[in-house]
Write a protein that holds these residues in place. Sequence first.
Motif, PDB file in Angstrom:
ATOM      1  N   ARG A  90      32.536  44.684  32.981  1.00 20.11           N
ATOM      2  CA  ARG A  90      32.694  43.421  33.686  1.00 20.11           C
ATOM      3  C   ARG A  90      31.721  43.330  34.860  1.00 20.11           C
ATOM      4  N   SER A 107      36.860  36.783  38.948  1.00 23.08           N
ATOM      5  CA  SER A 107      37.602  37.454  37.881  1.00 23.08           C
ATOM      6  C   SER A 107      37.017  38.825  37.545  1.00 23.08           C
ATOM      7  N   ARG A 108      35.703  38.944  37.563  1.00 25.70           N
ATOM      8  CA  ARG A 108      35.081  40.234  37.244  1.00 25.70           C
ATOM      9  C   ARG A 108      35.395  41.272  38.309  1.00 25.70           C
ATOM     10  N   ALA A 146      38.582  46.840  28.901  1.00 27.08           N
ATOM     11  CA  ALA A 146      39.331  46.222  30.006  1.00 27.08           C
ATOM     12  C   ALA A 146      40.829  46.165  29.733  1.00 27.08           C
ATOM     13  N   SER A 185      32.925  46.535  28.549  1.00 27.68           N
ATOM     14  CA  SER A 185      33.969  45.573  28.910  1.00 27.68           C
ATOM     15  C   SER A 185      35.075  45.503  27.869  1.00 27.68           C
ATOM     16  N   GLU A 209      39.001  42.449  37.764  1.00 25.42           N
ATOM     17  CA  GLU A 209      39.184  43.394  36.665  1.00 25.42           C
ATOM     18  C   GLU A 209      38.691  44.784  37.037  1.00 25.42           C
ATOM     19  N   LYS A 210      37.582  44.852  37.748  1.00 24.73           N
ATOM     20  CA  LYS A 210      37.096  46.172  38.181  1.00 24.73           C
ATOM     21  C   LYS A 210      38.064  46.789  39.186  1.00 24.73           C
TER      22      LYS A 210
END
Length: 308
Positions: A245, A280-281, A184, A181, A284-285
């Motif tokens: 993430r 949110s995870r 990111a 992570s 981000e991915k």
Amino acid sequence: MLNLYLDQNVLGLLAEGRIILKPKVDVRWVFSNEHLTEVARGDTKEILDVLRTLKAQRLLLKRDEEGRITEQWFIEEYADPGKLYSEFRQNPPAVDPAMFEGLIAKIFGSQDPNVAEAFPGDMAKQVREHLKEIPRLEDIFGSSLEDLIRDAGEDALEKLAGTQPLENRRKPLGFDRGQASNFADASNPLQALWEHANKYSPSPISADQFFGFDPPDKRLFGYEKWPVFLGISTCYSILNAIGFRPDAGLARTNRVPANMSDAHHVAYAAFCDALFSEDSRMCEKALAIYRYRQIGTGVVDVSKRVDG
């Protein structure tokens, strides 16, 4: 006109009145069959009312004559979501994805020895049910084919018997203790992850192969070229596996369906102008995947805009 794809959790927020969507430009709200799958799984029919209010339209992927996913897609004219849901429920998939939940949990490191014990029998049962629909085929193959499928399922479980927890398998790639992570904020997180992994475990496969966009065994599934939709879905799961993430509860059977739905939502949204999600995870991915593939889909994390 912008095509905006709404994750299921955003529809839930709208149903609860916790957010209001007021676009300043002409938009078309988009959903997919994955939304209908989630409605059926959670019995959340209020989501259909939200889709109706938004006049949301369904995005579908075109398949070839052999049922394989192609790179073509289209957005249907508006149809009542309740009607679409009823039709969806009347035509379930040929193979029940629920039977793979324990197996997927095992792949993601579940240490429960019984988590996938029903898998071989479930596979054999599905074969038996399909054979009943084909005249005389059951008489020809019958139990021999069913036993073959059951044996294949048992072999798969035997190979997974010694599967280590994900944290143990991330370490050889330099991704233990949440290190994945840390990438990111890179301009191209997937490329950076690939370069980092190669320092620890040089591999002859390409980055596309590593992340699931060009799987070496794609011909086993009947594909000469792996479709973007399947590539994104696979990549999402791989990012979970290496700890970029990661979604919650990867090794828990009850979390498998939701995590797989997230992967499919990210893949469907790649054909739209933007993805809206409260996760949110997931955001981000999705952003990392789109950047790597040079896909122009924007990502909007609405968790920072929720009232209450």
